[in-house]
Motif scaffolding. Structure first.
Motif, PDB file in Angstrom:
ATOM      1  N   LEU A  26       0.823  -1.208   0.000  1.00  9.30           N
ATOM      2  CA  LEU A  26       0.000   0.000   0.000  1.00  9.30           C
ATOM      3  C   LEU A  26       0.861   1.264   0.000  1.00  9.30           C
ATOM      4  O   LEU A  26       0.459   2.286  -0.544  1.00  9.30           O
ATOM      5  N   GLN A  27       2.046   1.173   0.566  1.00  8.30           N
ATOM      6  CA  GLN A  27       2.956   2.311   0.575  1.00  8.30           C
ATOM      7  C   GLN A  27       3.541   2.578  -0.810  1.00  8.30           C
ATOM      8  O   GLN A  27       3.896   3.705  -1.127  1.00  8.30           O
ATOM      9  N   PHE A  28       3.646   1.557  -1.646  1.00 12.12           N
ATOM     10  CA  PHE A  28       4.210   1.715  -2.995  1.00 12.12           C
ATOM     11  C   PHE A  28       3.158   2.105  -4.037  1.00 12.12           C
ATOM     12  O   PHE A  28       3.500   2.419  -5.171  1.00 12.12           O
ATOM     13  N   VAL A  32       3.609   3.602  -7.989  1.00 15.29           N
ATOM     14  CA  VAL A  32       3.125   2.844  -9.146  1.00 15.29           C
ATOM     15  C   VAL A  32       2.132   3.682  -9.945  1.00 15.29           C
ATOM     16  O   VAL A  32       2.169   3.704 -11.183  1.00 15.29           O
ATOM     17  N   ALA A  33       1.268   4.406  -9.261  1.00 18.43           N
ATOM     18  CA  ALA A  33       0.295   5.262  -9.947  1.00 18.43           C
ATOM     19  C   ALA A  33       0.995   6.374 -10.725  1.00 18.43           C
ATOM     20  O   ALA A  33       0.624   6.674 -11.868  1.00 18.43           O
ATOM     21  N   TRP A  39       3.762   6.964 -17.936  1.00 17.71           N
ATOM     22  CA  TRP A  39       3.809   6.097 -19.113  1.00 17.71           C
ATOM     23  C   TRP A  39       2.715   6.472 -20.120  1.00 17.71           C
ATOM     24  O   TRP A  39       2.978   6.642 -21.299  1.00 17.71           O
ATOM     25  N   PHE A  40       1.480   6.607 -19.652  1.00 20.58           N
ATOM     26  CA  PHE A  40       0.358   6.830 -20.562  1.00 20.58           C
ATOM     27  C   PHE A  40       0.271   8.254 -21.092  1.00 20.58           C
ATOM     28  O   PHE A  40      -0.266   8.482 -22.169  1.00 20.58           O
ATOM     29  N   LEU A  41       0.782   9.232 -20.364  1.00 23.54           N
ATOM     30  CA  LEU A  41       0.672  10.611 -20.820  1.00 23.54           C
ATOM     31  C   LEU A  41       1.905  11.129 -21.552  1.00 23.54           C
ATOM     32  O   LEU A  41       1.798  12.083 -22.321  1.00 23.54           O
ATOM     33  N   ILE A  42       3.078  10.523 -21.332  1.00 22.23           N
ATOM     34  CA  ILE A  42       4.301  11.048 -21.939  1.00 22.23           C
ATOM     35  C   ILE A  42       4.992  10.026 -22.836  1.00 22.23           C
ATOM     36  O   ILE A  42       5.203  10.272 -24.019  1.00 22.23           O
ATOM     37  N   ILE A  43       5.353   8.887 -22.307  1.00 17.77           N
ATOM     38  CA  ILE A  43       6.194   7.940 -23.048  1.00 17.77           C
ATOM     39  C   ILE A  43       5.438   7.289 -24.198  1.00 17.77           C
ATOM     40  O   ILE A  43       5.931   7.240 -25.324  1.00 17.77           O
ATOM     41  N   ARG A  44       4.252   6.780 -23.951  1.00 11.97           N
ATOM     42  CA  ARG A  44       3.501   6.056 -24.985  1.00 11.97           C
ATOM     43  C   ARG A  44       3.145   6.933 -26.190  1.00 11.97           C
ATOM     44  O   ARG A  44       3.358   6.511 -27.338  1.00 11.97           O
TER      45      ARG A  44
END
Length: 115
Positions: A26-28, A32-33, A39-44
């Protein structure tokens, strides 16, 4: 009972009441979010744009009008695996690296902005 033993008894009772730390996974979750958002807004989208550019450059053929990355407009007269010859003006040819071709101008030019 002394005050030290009373404090010990109270602290052990508070610890056993279930107020412990949350699970490690839960701390990680925020990390991860953030990684998923990155990933979805910049890299992809950038990878998709690079793939479209590679496909466009692979489809260059002789007599195509192109714009180089430097902003020069000309016609392709000769194509090699890594280089292409671009005619900028009648009798003025330059050799350009194929990957520096920025865009291919469609035949007939582009439509005016107000149409």
């Amino acid at each position: 009972m002394t005050s030290t033993s009373m404090l010990y008894a109270l602290s052990s009772a508070a610890a056993s009441a279930g107020g412990g730390e949350p699970p490690v996974w839960l701390q990680f979750m925020p990390l991860v979010a953030m990684g998923a958002i990155f990933w979805f807004l910049i890299i992809r989208p950038q990878m998709r744009q690079q793939k479209q550019h590679r496909e466009k450059i692979a489809g260059i053929k002789k007599n195509d009008m192109v714009v180089t990355a430097g902003g020069l407009v000309g016609k392709i007269t000769k194509i090699d695996e890594h280089y292409c010859e671009v005619e900028l003006a009648p009798g003025m040819k330059v050799k350009a690296v194929r990957s520096t071709i920025g865009d291919i101008i469609p035949p007939g030019g582009t439509a005016p902005a107000n149409d």
